[in-house]
Design an enzyme around this catalytic site. Structure first.
Site, short mmCIF file in Angstrom:
data_model
loop_
_atom_site.label_atom_id
_atom_site.label_comp_id
_atom_site.label_asym_id
_atom_site.label_seq_id
_atom_site.Cartn_x
_atom_site.Cartn_y
_atom_site.Cartn_z
N TYR A 186 0.81 -1.22 0.00
CA TYR A 186 0.00 0.00 0.00
C TYR A 186 0.84 1.26 0.00
O TYR A 186 0.47 2.27 -0.60
CB TYR A 186 -0.98 0.00 1.18
CG TYR A 186 -2.18 -0.87 0.93
CD1 TYR A 186 -3.03 -0.58 -0.14
CD2 TYR A 186 -2.46 -1.98 1.71
CE1 TYR A 186 -4.12 -1.39 -0.40
CE2 TYR A 186 -3.55 -2.79 1.45
CZ TYR A 186 -4.38 -2.48 0.40
OH TYR A 186 -5.46 -3.27 0.13
N GLU A 236 -0.49 -31.06 9.35
CA GLU A 236 -1.01 -30.17 8.30
C GLU A 236 -2.36 -29.55 8.65
O GLU A 236 -2.54 -28.35 8.54
CB GLU A 236 -1.14 -30.94 6.97
CG GLU A 236 -1.73 -30.09 5.85
CD GLU A 236 -1.87 -30.83 4.53
OE1 GLU A 236 -1.47 -31.99 4.44
OE2 GLU A 236 -2.40 -30.21 3.59
#
Lengths: 611, 378
Positions: free
Chosen positions: B115, B211
């Site tokens: 940004y 995971e």
């Protein structure tokens, strides 16, 4: 009575008008939208032919009105007008016309078109056709109401009287018929007039649509096309039957004279040669030749080489006006055009012209727009049956920077292709004049024309890519490099670095710069010249000094000026090579001027002024 | 008294280390700018060379047993508009990092940097991936880490649960905690800068990287961490740098073996590869992030057969990924060769949760003990 005799009673001649009454599709009146288009087209063609014959710049007004369940078609021109005796036959007799018996390029050929429209109008609406024509400003206009007596193929005059008309001369025809008015597609009155305007840039066409919307197709030129002259048939490709017919009905007494006078491009020598080849006596009467002799003569025609038919029987649009016509109706980035030399098929001279428009606002992903014309008349229907389409499909467009996913077929890309065939006799596949027949000679000529414009397009495209590379470099040099240099100086809090040498390298320029050192009151100056291009650069380098310099290496020519000395070196530097020059000069009060390069273009030099 | 000294000591060394790193970062960034500046002055077309970040350019470093970039290089030069713009952005970014971050001791997240570039006109980043990549480039060129430039990622919520006591230097002071006793059910959230953590004590026999959140929660619910003295790390899909860093530190500093437990599909093997071998995108950080001794626990393609797991069919993309792994140098071992070929034959894949089909305790009571015994961990 025998059956055969019985049957014989029923045998009777069919009038051509009756025949077409039952076979209207042959003339292009097979559907309601198409009937309107064909009617307008026939009337406009006649007007254009008449104006051109009279040397008048055409100004044609077309209006379509909705009248109850019928449409009213009005076509009005500023042409020479028609003498009053001829009006009924021109409009209300099929196969009546001035062009059928001459070999000359014109839109109309057989004398069917406008009378067919009159026939269609009377069949569908039952109304007569109204014609006004005026041949001189000081003569009254003639007003006629006409029907066709189909049994006899003769006009029936319902009304014929003088009237006042504000035009100085011209013709107005008003027909009422069944039809459907469409606008959006190319197969419409609007689309067909737009196409007509492209290949007739000398004409102004005005269309008033049923809802009152007015479209004007303005002229792109004020000069009329070159007039086409009538010629005799050309011997190339003439058919035996045609030859026998000519031999039988000639009024020439000697074969030699017959050959010379009947055909174009045959002189006394060719005539003698033909007779020799056919073992015929040049002094023999042509009417006496039997079938066997005629076919020997026909063989002889194929053996000798005669020159091309004269060009003046044809009236091509010309490259300039094709360009103007395309520019007028499309927004384009590039236009390539070509006009092929006159060629012959079956004894008929013809020539092919091609225009290719590229880019602009054309659709990029769809098939290219194909505009077909024959004798300046747009061909709107049956694109797939036309020789022009077949020639376009067989070119391998991928080689010429247009898409062609399957390797054949109409190419894809932002392009419009205009093909015009001009001939004394266009070989249409049918009387509705929608498609040109696949004559091998015509296909060959279209193919050659297409490839010519395609090569031009390819050259344009590669030029464009060179230009865009150049533009890319300019963006780097003008916008990005100065900002990198500025930012680096911000970060490092140092002076903005000189981007000149880097610019020279990226642009492939000649870079010239000095390195100066001070030494015991002397300035030791070293001039470095680097050639970053891919070509040898030969030029003169000037250093103008206020005082004389010492130890100039290599030696320079010196020309004393009023206020100083012009030292110059003649240099020739190979690609990627560089040269070093040096001299020394008293340091006191000296200021060095900009170096000057003479003999190169300013864009390819960095670091020196160019003269 | 003693404790407070120790605390100050930890804080001081951290601060000194940080100050040194900042100084080094500034020097390196200025050095990069200097290189470009000199290139202008010497008439050399400005450019920077970087190792090419492709599968074809990673090689095994025997020094650290990890995969790092090879010798292939790509050059960013101002000869093309793209290259020129990238260099302009690089210089802009260097200025931001030096003048805003390092000099003022401030920092931004990766997203914030994207940004910030809004004001850079033609040097503006078109997407965050572009600024992320450029920061990675700077890491490579300077041989530093983005944390040294005070650039941090967004927190991704990966967590640790297990018999481990640690101390974290936070912006609000030091926090000490035990990763079973002092944390909620979700565990201890891994901070973006793992080097602000000091491990105090532990009672662990293994680190298990998991995971999926479902399996992580299952193991905690079943008390697997207590029963087997395991530190469970929820890696949340493709593990972030901080997750890989904490696994690496647990392994290297505390000498705890690491096993990786994922789904049984080609994408999960890549998760394991990024932990054990290094990721292609960040191979410049392999020495810092990779745990070469980490081992793949499962779900193995052979488990699909051995445990008769319920499966899904491999998609075309899955098959493609498997074939691509066969040419990936990181998977060029007999073990992986055998497993991948087996899976290509099976044309099936299985999730971690597939064990639930045999009862909720099956994974902790049967599968894991069996596999861990087989691997010699327990």
């Amino acid at each position: 009575m025998e059956i055969a005799e019985e049957l014989a009673k029923q045998q009777k001649a069919i009038s051509v008008a009756e025949f077409f009454e039952k076979n209207r599709q042959i003339l292009g009146f097979d559907s309601a939208p198409r009937a309107l288009i064909t009617c307008v087209k026939e009337a406009v063609d006649n007007s254009l032919d008449a104006c051109e014959d009279a040397g008048i710049l055409p100004d044609i007004f077309v209006q379509i009105k909705k009248n109850g369940e019928y449409y009213q078609v009005i076509v009005e021109d500023n042409g020479p007008g028609i003498v009053q005796e001829e009006i009924p036959r021109v409009f209300a007799k099929l196969l009546y016309g001035s062009r059928f018996h001459t070999l000359r390029q014109s839109r109309g050929q057989q004398g069917i078109g406008i009378s067919a429209a009159v026939l269609y109008s009377q069949l569908t609406s039952g109304r007569p056709t109204k014609v006004i024509s005026k041949i001189a400003p000081d003569r009254p206009a003639r007003y006629c109401e006409l029907l066709i007596n189909t049994a006899k193929n003769e006009p029936e005059i319902l009304k014929s009287e003088d009237m006042d008309w504000e035009r100085p001369r011209g013709t107005r025809v008003e027909l009422e018929m069944e039809g459907t008015y469409v606008r959006s597609r190319r197969q419409s009155v609007y689309g067909s007039l737009k196409s007509t305007a492209i290949v007739n840039p000398h004409a102004r066409l005005t269309l008033v649509e049923p809802e009152g919307n007015v479209e004007v197709f303005e002229r792109a030129t004020e000069s009329l096309p070159k007039k086409a002259y009538a010629i005799s048939p050309h011997p190339d490709g003439i058919e035996l039957g045609e030859l026998i017919k000519l031999l039988r009905y000639t009024d020439k007494k000697k074969l030699r004279v017959f050959l010379k006078e009947t055909f174009s491009s045959i002189g006394a020598i060719s005539a003698q040669e033909l007779c020799r080849l056919a073992s015929l006596d040049p002094e023999e009467a042509p009417t006496g030749l039997d079938h066997e002799a005629a076919s020997r003569l026909h063989c002889a025609f194929k053996q000798i080489k005669v020159k091309s038919p004269p060009v003046d029987c044809l009236s091509p649009i010309g490259e300039e006006l094709i360009k103007a016509g395309l520019e007028k109706e499309f927004r384009l980035d590039y236009i390539a055009t070509t006009v092929r030399p006159v060629s012959v098929y079956s004894g008929n001279p013809f020539l092919v012209e091609v225009g290719l428009g590229y880019g602009g606002e054309l659709e990029k992903e769809s098939r290219i727009e194909l505009l077909r014309f024959a004798n300046r008349v747009p061909l709107v229907y049956q694109q797939g049956a036309c020789a022009v389409t077949h020639a376009v499909e067989s070119v391998s467009w991928k080689n010429y920077s247009l898409g062609q996913p399957t390797g054949s077929g109409v190419p894809i890309g932002p392009a419009v292709l205009l093909v015009h065939i001009a001939s004394t006799n266009i070989p249409f596949t049918s009387e509705s004049k929608d498609a040109v027949a696949d004559m091998p000679e015509i296909l060959t000529e279209i193919d050659l024309g297409l490839k010519e414009v395609a090569r031009k397009l390819r050259r344009y495209m590669s030029r464009q890519s060179v230009l865009s590379e150049r533009r890319e470099k300019e963006e780097i040099i003008r916008k990005i490099l100065p900002r990198i240099a500025q930012k680096l100086s911000d970060v490092l809090e140092r002076d903005v670095p000189d981007i000149g040498p880097v610019v020279a390298k990226i642009m492939g320029n000649l870079l010239v710069f000095r390195k100066v050192e001070r030494n015991n009151g002397q300035l030791c100056v070293k001039i470095q010249v680097e050639n970053h291009s891919e070509l040898v650069r030969s030029f003169k380098l000037h250093e103008v000094l206020a005082v004389q310099a010492d130890s100039v290496t290599p030696a320079a020519k010196v020309i004393p000026l009023g206020d100083g000395y012009d030292y110059h070196w003649k240099l020739s530097i190979g690609p990627g090579q560089s040269a070093s020059l040096s001299y020394s000069i008293a340091a006191y009060g000296i200021s060095l001027k900009e170096l000057v390069v003479e003999g190169l273009e300013a864009e390819i030099v960095t670091g020196a002024r160019v003269i | 008294m003693e404790k407070s000294d120790e605390k100050n000591e930890f804080e001081r060394t951290l601060n000194i280390k940080k100050a040194e790193k900042s100084k080094l970062a500034e020097e390196k960034l200025l050095g990069l700018a200097n290189t470009l500046y000199n290139q202008f002055q010497q008439g050399i077309v400005p450019h920077i060379s970087l190792p090419s970040r492709t599968k074809g350019n990673i090689e095994f470093s025997t020094k650290d047993d990890v995969w790092i970039y090879g010798d292939q290089e790509t050059t960013r030069s101002v000869k093309t508009v793209r290259g020129a713009k990238t260099l302009l952005k690089t210089v802009h970014l260097a200025e931001l990092l030096i003048k805003e971050h390092i000099k003022n001791n401030r920092g931004s997240t990766l997203r914030e940097i994207y940004y910030i570039s809004e004001n850079w006109d033609i040097a503006k980043f078109h997407e965050q991936a572009e600024s992320d990549r450029l920061i990675e480039d700077l890491e490579i060129v300077t041989a530093l880490h983005r944390e040294d430039f005070h650039v941090r990622p967004e927190e991704d919520g990966a967590a640790v649960f297990g018999p481990l006591r640690l101390k974290e230097q936070t912006r609000r002071g030091e926090r000490e905690m035990h990763c079973q006793e002092d944390v909620g059910e979700a565990g201890y959230q891994i901070p973006f800068n793992v080097d602000n953590i000091e491990f105090l004590s532990h009672d662990a026999k293994m680190v298990m990287a998991i995971e999926t959140g479902g399996m992580y929660a299952r193991l905690i619910e079943n008390g697997f961490d207590e029963e087997y003295n395991a530190i469970l790390v929820h890696i949340k899909g493709q593990p972030a740098r901080s997750t890989r860093r904490i696994i690496k530190r647990l392994n290297a500093e505390l000498n705890i073996p690491v096993v990786v437990f994922t789904d049984g599909d080609p994408w999960s093997y890549r998760i394991f590869a990024s932990i054990a071998y290094g990721a292609i995108k960040s191979a410049h950080l392999s020495e810092h992030l990779v745990t070469p001794t980490a081992r793949f626990l499962g779900v193995q393609p052979s488990d699909i057969v051995d445990y008769n797991l319920s499966t899904d069919k491999l998609t075309d993309q899955d098959m493609q990924a498997l074939r691509s792994e066969l040419t990936d140098p990181r998977f060029n071992t007999p073990y992986w060769e055998k497993q991948i070929r087996l899976q290509i034959d099976l044309k099936k894949k299985a999730e971690q949760q597939a064990f639930a089909g045999k009862g909720l305790d099956y994974v902790t009571k049967t599968y894991l003990p069996e596999r861990l015994t087989e691997m010699g961990i327990i």
